[in-house]
Design an enzyme around this catalytic site. Sequence first.
Site, short mmCIF file in Angstrom:
data_model
loop_
_atom_site.label_atom_id
_atom_site.label_comp_id
_atom_site.label_asym_id
_atom_site.label_seq_id
_atom_site.Cartn_x
_atom_site.Cartn_y
_atom_site.Cartn_z
N CYS A 1 -7.71 -13.26 40.37
CA CYS A 1 -6.92 -14.08 39.93
C CYS A 1 -6.82 -14.44 38.73
CB CYS A 1 -6.72 -15.37 41.06
SG CYS A 1 -8.12 -16.34 41.02
O1 THJ Z 1 -6.03 -18.64 39.78
S1 THJ Z 1 -7.07 -19.61 39.91
O2 THJ Z 1 -6.99 -20.15 41.31
O3 THJ Z 1 -8.41 -19.35 39.55
S2 THJ Z 1 -6.49 -21.09 38.68
#
Ligand code: THJ
Length: 105
Positions: free
Chosen positions: A63
């Site tokens: 992510c």
């Molecule tokens: O994308 S995140 O959850 O690491 S901020």
Amino acid sequence: MAQRISPEQGRETLDSGEALFIDVRDPGSHAMARIPGAVPLTQDSLDDFLATTSRDQALVVYCYHGHSSQSACDFLTEKGFTRAVSLDGGFEHWRQAYPDQVEES
Ligand SMILES: O=S(=O)([O-])[S-]
């Protein structure tokens, strides 16, 4: 709890070509820049992904910073994937550490 790998391990895994990199960031971020070969996973593509991906496939989930990828990884593990790991530091760390391993469009 999600299995995690370091950016260095992620880089080795990318070089080995043995894992599918899964991008759980928003589609716009993915379209702009991504780890080479990574596929976006969104609510819209989830059913398809679950229906067509072998549960033995090695997955590296990332992510932005390495947090939400852990929940995504837990989710995929619950769905039967046995080799799903979360990339520590996420894409933001990756792009700093390995600018030559970023695909942009
Ligand atoms: O994308 S995140 O959850 O690491 S901020």
